[in-house]
Design an enzyme around this catalytic site. Structure first.
Site, PDB file in Angstrom:
ATOM      1  N   ASN A 108      -4.676   8.713  -6.181  1.00 42.79           N
ATOM      2  CA  ASN A 108      -4.441   9.262  -7.086  1.00 42.79           C
ATOM      3  C   ASN A 108      -3.037   8.458  -7.884  1.00 42.79           C
ATOM      4  OD1 ASN A 108      -3.097  11.219  -8.880  1.00 42.79           O
ATOM      5  ND2 ASN A 108      -5.688  11.497  -9.535  1.00 42.79           N
TER       6      ASN A 108
ATOM      7  N   ARG B   6     -14.632  10.373  -0.948  1.00 41.13           N
ATOM      8  CA  ARG B   6     -14.028  10.564   0.545  1.00 41.13           C
ATOM      9  C   ARG B   6     -14.634  11.690   0.416  1.00 41.13           C
ATOM     10  NH1 ARG B   6      -8.511   9.915   1.811  1.00 41.13           N
ATOM     11  NH2 ARG B   6      -9.122   7.516   1.550  1.00 41.13           N
TER      12      ARG B   6
ATOM     13  N   HIS C 108     -10.605  17.426  -6.259  1.00 38.85           N
ATOM     14  CA  HIS C 108      -9.093  16.584  -6.329  1.00 38.85           C
ATOM     15  C   HIS C 108      -7.772  16.627  -7.334  1.00 38.85           C
ATOM     16  CE1 HIS C 108      -7.455  12.669  -6.536  1.00 38.85           C
ATOM     17  NE2 HIS C 108      -8.643  12.339  -5.184  1.00 38.85           N
TER      18      HIS C 108
ATOM     19  N   ASP D  65       1.281  -1.285  -0.204  1.00 43.62           N
ATOM     20  CA  ASP D  65      -0.030   0.205  -0.239  1.00 43.62           C
ATOM     21  C   ASP D  65       0.780   0.842   0.334  1.00 43.62           C
ATOM     22  OD1 ASP D  65      -2.387   2.085   0.334  1.00 43.62           O
ATOM     23  OD2 ASP D  65      -2.036   1.996   2.634  1.00 43.62           O
TER      24      ASP D  65
ATOM     25  N   LYS E  39     -11.369  10.881  -3.661  1.00 48.86           N
ATOM     26  CA  LYS E  39     -13.533  11.247  -4.344  1.00 48.86           C
ATOM     27  C   LYS E  39     -14.266  10.986  -3.768  1.00 48.86           C
ATOM     28  CE  LYS E  39     -11.988  10.468  -8.805  1.00 48.86           C
ATOM     29  NZ  LYS E  39     -10.372  10.187  -9.339  1.00 48.86           N
TER      30      LYS E  39
ATOM     31  N   ASP F 151      -0.133   4.843   0.788  1.00 50.52           N
ATOM     32  CA  ASP F 151      -0.430   6.009   1.930  1.00 50.52           C
ATOM     33  C   ASP F 151      -0.310   5.139   3.430  1.00 50.52           C
ATOM     34  OD1 ASP F 151      -0.276   8.716  -0.060  1.00 50.52           O
ATOM     35  OD2 ASP F 151      -2.430   7.458  -0.070  1.00 50.52           O
TER      36      ASP F 151
END
Length: 317
Positions: free
Chosen positions: A163, A92, A120, A45, A90, A47
């Site tokens: 993104n 969120r 975004h 992953d 988006k 983040d």
């Protein structure tokens, strides 16, 4: 000759120990990598795993985008932690505005969709600037584990709901151009359903031509863990600022970071061991009873003795 045979036998017996405690033996690392036959890919992953980006980068740049577009919204640290339960920036924003109300002038579905896309895009531009400034240091152990995988010929990918441009910026800045060129990135709208759906991980496995069951995922969140397990993959959870108290039931390994496993760093050798049939499993209390001539009745007898239910009325105890 007898001494040599005994020495070789001892070395063979000790081999598993040295295979995943060998990260301190730098001169032998390369040869040990060749032993890793139980997995084919490591999928990271982004983040919270590669860097702690959520609180001080993503959240801050969302707020900057709101301000620049005169949107009356501000996500504080606590609120953003709750919003992270929804994967994808988006998605969120849409969930947030659906709950608190959309800004005036954005009434139709098309107007709302365009607003979210515009916000975004602006947020992503600001986020990339923040990352390039060095705001988000890389988390412990990430580069080491990636390099071990590269040296062993394993596939390495980044799978994120963020993104693609933002993920690529993080990878280039924190991992370097050389590593980035070896990594496949699956991010953003590359799949329709975001985590906890397994789609991004299944797409990665299909593209890399590896079996999901032979993949390790490195995640930091409950929804990421659910995505990995739904894809049929093994998962290491490295807790992050926002996810430390989440439920990681079902995680194969749960640690604070990749340099802080129970026995030291989470290494490629360790992941190979955990993926093998040799991994230790706790046996049931009666699982080996017959082997040691202790049938279920005998076990039951000793259980009653320990409770004081035997040794009365003429019993010889």
């Amino acid at each position: 000759k007898v001494f040599l045979i005994q020495l070789l036998t001892l070395a063979s017996a000790l081999h598993p120990f040295y295979s995943f405690h060998s990260y301190t033996r730098k001169n032998s690392i390369r040869s040990l990598y060749m032993l890793h036959e139980n997995f084919d890919a490591i999928l990271f992953d982004c983040d919270g795993v590669i860097a702690e980006t959520e609180r001080d980068a993503h959240r801050v740049t969302f707020n900057q985008a709101f301000t620049e577009k005169n949107i009356k919204a501000e996500w504080d640290v606590e609120l953003y932690g709750k919003l992270l339960k929804t994967g994808g920036g988006k998605e969120r924003m849409s969930k947030y505005f659906n709950e608190v109300g959309w800004p005036s002038g954005f009434d139709s579905d098309k107007e709302k969709e365009n607003l979210v896309k515009e916000l975004h895009k602006l947020k992503t531009e600001k986020f990339q600037i923040a990352v390039e400034s060095g705001l988000c240091p890389i988390r412990p152990g990430v580069i080491r584990l990636m390099d071990e995988a590269f040296a062993d010929g394993k596939a390495v990918a980044i799978c994120s709901t963020s993104n693609e441009a933002a993920v690529t910026t993080i990878a280039r800045k924190l991992l370097g151009e050389e590593r980035l060129n070896k990594i496949k990135i699956f991010a953003g709208d590359v799949v329709q359903k975001k985590k906890p759906s397994p789609d991004v991980y299944l797409l990665a496995a299909s593209t890399l031509k590896v079996e999901p069951s032979r993949c390790w995922v490195i995640e930091d969140s409950e929804i990421g863990l659910k995505a990995a397990k739904a894809a049929g993959m093994r998962c290491v959870v490295t807790k992050s600022i926002y996810t430390a108290e989440e439920d990681f039931t079902g995680g194969d390994v749960v640690v604070n970071n990749l340099d802080m496993g129970l026995d030291g760093p989470i290494t490629a050798s360790y992941l190979d061991y955990k993926a093998s049939s040799k991994v230790f499993k706790v046996a049931k209390s009666t699982e080996n009873a017959e082997t040691f001539a202790a049938g279920v009745n005998v076990v039951d007898m000793f259980s009653k003795i320990s409770k004081g239910e035997m040794g009365m009325k003429g019993m010889p105890f």
